[in-house]
Write a protein that holds these residues in place. Structure first.
Motif, mmCIF file in Angstrom:
data_model
loop_
_atom_site.group_PDB
_atom_site.id
_atom_site.type_symbol
_atom_site.label_atom_id
_atom_site.label_comp_id
_atom_site.label_asym_id
_atom_site.label_seq_id
_atom_site.Cartn_x
_atom_site.Cartn_y
_atom_site.Cartn_z
ATOM 1 N N ILE A 102 66.988 57.006 48.225
ATOM 2 C CA ILE A 102 67.158 55.938 49.240
ATOM 3 C C ILE A 102 66.158 55.093 49.556
ATOM 4 O O ILE A 102 65.865 53.996 49.755
ATOM 5 C CB ILE A 102 67.159 56.678 50.506
ATOM 6 N N LEU A 103 64.854 55.460 49.571
ATOM 7 C CA LEU A 103 64.345 54.553 48.945
ATOM 8 C C LEU A 103 64.047 53.403 48.263
ATOM 9 O O LEU A 103 63.780 52.264 48.645
ATOM 10 C CB LEU A 103 62.654 54.820 48.991
ATOM 11 N N ILE A 176 74.120 42.231 44.896
ATOM 12 C CA ILE A 176 75.375 41.900 44.633
ATOM 13 C C ILE A 176 75.883 42.033 43.489
ATOM 14 O O ILE A 176 77.075 43.053 42.922
ATOM 15 C CB ILE A 176 76.163 41.086 45.659
ATOM 16 N N SER A 177 75.903 41.507 42.364
ATOM 17 C CA SER A 177 75.569 42.131 40.728
ATOM 18 C C SER A 177 75.624 43.331 40.081
ATOM 19 O O SER A 177 76.212 43.589 39.707
ATOM 20 C CB SER A 177 75.098 40.383 39.381
ATOM 21 N N GLN A 178 74.396 43.143 40.640
ATOM 22 C CA GLN A 178 74.053 44.920 40.181
ATOM 23 C C GLN A 178 74.439 45.555 41.025
ATOM 24 O O GLN A 178 75.996 46.764 40.211
ATOM 25 C CB GLN A 178 72.506 44.996 40.209
ATOM 26 N N ALA A 179 75.633 45.686 42.535
ATOM 27 C CA ALA A 179 76.342 46.848 43.146
ATOM 28 C C ALA A 179 77.414 46.982 42.430
ATOM 29 O O ALA A 179 78.087 47.745 43.005
ATOM 30 C CB ALA A 179 75.974 46.007 44.552
ATOM 31 N N ASN A 180 78.269 45.902 41.866
ATOM 32 C CA ASN A 180 79.504 45.246 41.822
ATOM 33 C C ASN A 180 79.568 46.307 40.514
ATOM 34 O O ASN A 180 80.332 46.967 39.610
ATOM 35 C CB ASN A 180 80.030 44.121 40.892
ATOM 36 N N THR A 181 78.428 46.472 39.235
ATOM 37 C CA THR A 181 78.123 46.984 38.284
ATOM 38 C C THR A 181 78.142 48.227 38.088
ATOM 39 O O THR A 181 78.761 48.711 38.148
ATOM 40 C CB THR A 181 77.177 46.576 37.241
ATOM 41 N N ASP A 193 75.460 54.794 49.082
ATOM 42 C CA ASP A 193 74.470 53.336 49.074
ATOM 43 C C ASP A 193 74.821 52.707 50.353
ATOM 44 O O ASP A 193 73.774 52.513 51.035
ATOM 45 C CB ASP A 193 74.169 52.606 47.551
ATOM 46 N N ARG A 194 75.460 52.455 50.075
ATOM 47 C CA ARG A 194 75.873 50.882 51.312
ATOM 48 C C ARG A 194 75.779 51.412 52.095
ATOM 49 O O ARG A 194 75.368 50.469 53.121
ATOM 50 C CB ARG A 194 77.863 50.585 50.858
ATOM 51 N N THR A 195 75.870 52.475 53.029
ATOM 52 C CA THR A 195 75.352 53.048 54.668
ATOM 53 C C THR A 195 73.829 52.711 54.382
ATOM 54 O O THR A 195 73.177 52.125 55.315
ATOM 55 C CB THR A 195 75.328 54.066 54.668
ATOM 56 N N GLU A 196 73.455 52.519 53.577
ATOM 57 C CA GLU A 196 71.638 52.111 53.358
ATOM 58 C C GLU A 196 71.173 50.841 53.236
ATOM 59 O O GLU A 196 70.702 49.914 54.412
ATOM 60 C CB GLU A 196 70.710 53.082 52.010
ATOM 61 N N TYR A 197 72.236 50.091 51.666
ATOM 62 C CA TYR A 197 71.546 48.749 51.531
ATOM 63 C C TYR A 197 72.928 47.699 52.529
ATOM 64 O O TYR A 197 71.909 46.604 52.708
ATOM 65 C CB TYR A 197 71.988 48.289 50.844
ATOM 66 N N LEU A 198 73.738 47.948 53.101
ATOM 67 C CA LEU A 198 74.635 46.767 53.659
ATOM 68 C C LEU A 198 73.659 46.687 55.169
ATOM 69 O O LEU A 198 73.597 44.980 55.555
ATOM 70 C CB LEU A 198 75.800 47.961 54.270
#
Length: 421
Positions: A102-103, A176-181, A193-198
């Protein structure tokens, strides 16, 4: 005897046994004295007295006992909160431990927010130098200094701030590019992870849009002010156009959307009144409005700011607020900067906005103006860095504030009007 309540045979036997035990204990303790024997006698006496009460007396006794318990728990809660409020921040235990995964997600998302935390650190040197040069020209120390040189440090700060926003936008596109990959992988954890980074990305975008809009408004105000001071072909109302938009937006947001406290709306109104009086005095030459009347809303606004800051600092001392070290230091920096602004404003009004002729007054004003601006920017930078550290440790989810509990005679109850879930 007829007025006494009727007791059962079992209660009569228990009373006799309690009386015999108390009598035996009294006979034993006649030859011994001490604190422990005295406490035992007191306990036996209280026990026998409790069984010998009538029904009405017992009801009053338990009501009084409930009042004492109510007072005890209130005092205990106040003592606990006062002890925890005076503990140093280094000894406080974090609410929860953050895992390495998470960190890592939070650090990756906060790369967008990191360049924006240097906003006030970037803006501070340029604004401080501009204020110092402007004060030197007004007091006569650098009377022949052109206005474009005075405003050049501020313009350079705006350029550096634009570069930091570009860097933040680049970091956002990379994330965003890394998240899509990563989302295309079979072992992807993006749904977790999206609950953390969004929420972190939303806060970063919101902060970037606010700082960008304020920087653009200040840059346009500086350009219009330069045109007026250099050529004298523009009214003060036109020069204040970017500030009109910000102030009116704050007033409408507080009145229509009702998202602000009434004191904040009143502060926006005071600032609007100051700008309106300034336009009437400068553009329409209404000399009946003295400079003291023009600057009165501004002085009141600064007084409200000091009162609010002192209230927060005092609330931290009594345990009503829990400020971090950075927030506590920023509060003192804000207080000192606001006090310097009040002293400088009063100095202007005492001279009726005339240039000072005494060297000590000139040096005093030359030192006071840039010092107040530097302290304010330093406090704002401390708050932004503290917000970054808080987001890194706790994430960007909406904070949950527990509702306030009140201990009454019927037990703990919830006050519906305080707190949010």
């Amino acid at each position: 005897n007829s007025s006494r309540p009727i007791r059962s045979l079992r209660s009569i036997r228990s009373i006799k046994s309690q009386q015999q035990e108390s009598t035996t204990t009294t006979n034993i303790t006649t030859t011994y004295t001490g604190p422990a024997i005295g406490a035992l006698n007191t306990a036996n006496t209280a026990t026998s007295a409790r069984f010998s009460r009538t029904f009405s007396e017992g009801r009053n006794y338990y009501e009084k006992r409930g009042d004492r318990l109510h007072q005890y728990y209130n005092e205990r809660a106040n003592r606990i909160f006062s002890e925890t409020s005076h503990q140093p921040a280094s000894s406080s235990v974090p609410l929860m431990e953050v895992s390495a995964e998470i960190l890592a997600v939070r650090k990756s998302a906060l790369r967008v927010y990191l360049p924006l935390t240097y906003t006030w650190l970037i803006f501070s040197p340029g604004l401080t130098i501009t204020v110092a040069l402007g004060m030197a020209k007004w007091t006569g120390l650098l009377h022949n200094l052109p206005y474009w040189i005075i405003l050049s440090p501020c313009w350079l700060s705006h350029a550096c701030l634009l570069a930091s926003h570009i860097y933040a936008t680049k970091a956002l596109s990379i994330f965003i590019s890394q998240a899509n990959t990563n989302r295309q992988r079979s072992d992807s954890t993006d749904h977790i992870d999206r609950t953390e980074y969004l929420p972190l990305l939303q806060r970063s975008l919101k902060f970037g849009m606010k700082t960008g809009a304020i920087s653009l408004a200040m840059f346009l105000f500086e350009i219009l002010l330069f045109v007026r001071l250099s050529f004298g072909r523009m009214n003060m109302a036109v020069v204040l156009t970017p500030l009109w938009i910000i102030v009116l937006g704050g007033i409408l947001d507080g009145i229509i959307c009702k998202t602000q406290h009434v004191i904040r709306v009143f502060s926006w109104t005071l600032l609007f009144s100051f700008m309106m009086l300034l336009v009437i005095r400068v553009d329409h030459n209404v000399y009946a409005l003295t400079w003291s009347i023009v600057f009165a809303p501004l002085v009141i606004l600064l007084g409200i700011v000091i009162a609010a800051l002192l209230y927060i600092i005092q609330g931290h001392h009594v345990g009503y607020y829990r400020l971090t070290d950075s927030q506590y230091a920023a509060g003192f920096l804000y207080i000192v900067a606001t006090c310097l602004a009040i002293v400088l404003t009063v100095t202007f009004l005492m001279a009726d906005l005339m240039r000072p002729t005494v060297l000590q007054t000139i040096l005093f004003m030359e030192l006071l103006a840039p010092l107040g601006v530097a302290l304010f920017c330093l406090g704002a930078y401390a708050v932004s860095r503290d917000e970054f550290e808080r987001l890194l440790q706790y994430g960007g989810q909406a904070a949950v504030h527990p509702k306030r509990l009140v201990l009454g005679k019927a037990g703990w109850t919830v006050v519906e009007s305080d707190g949010v879930m």
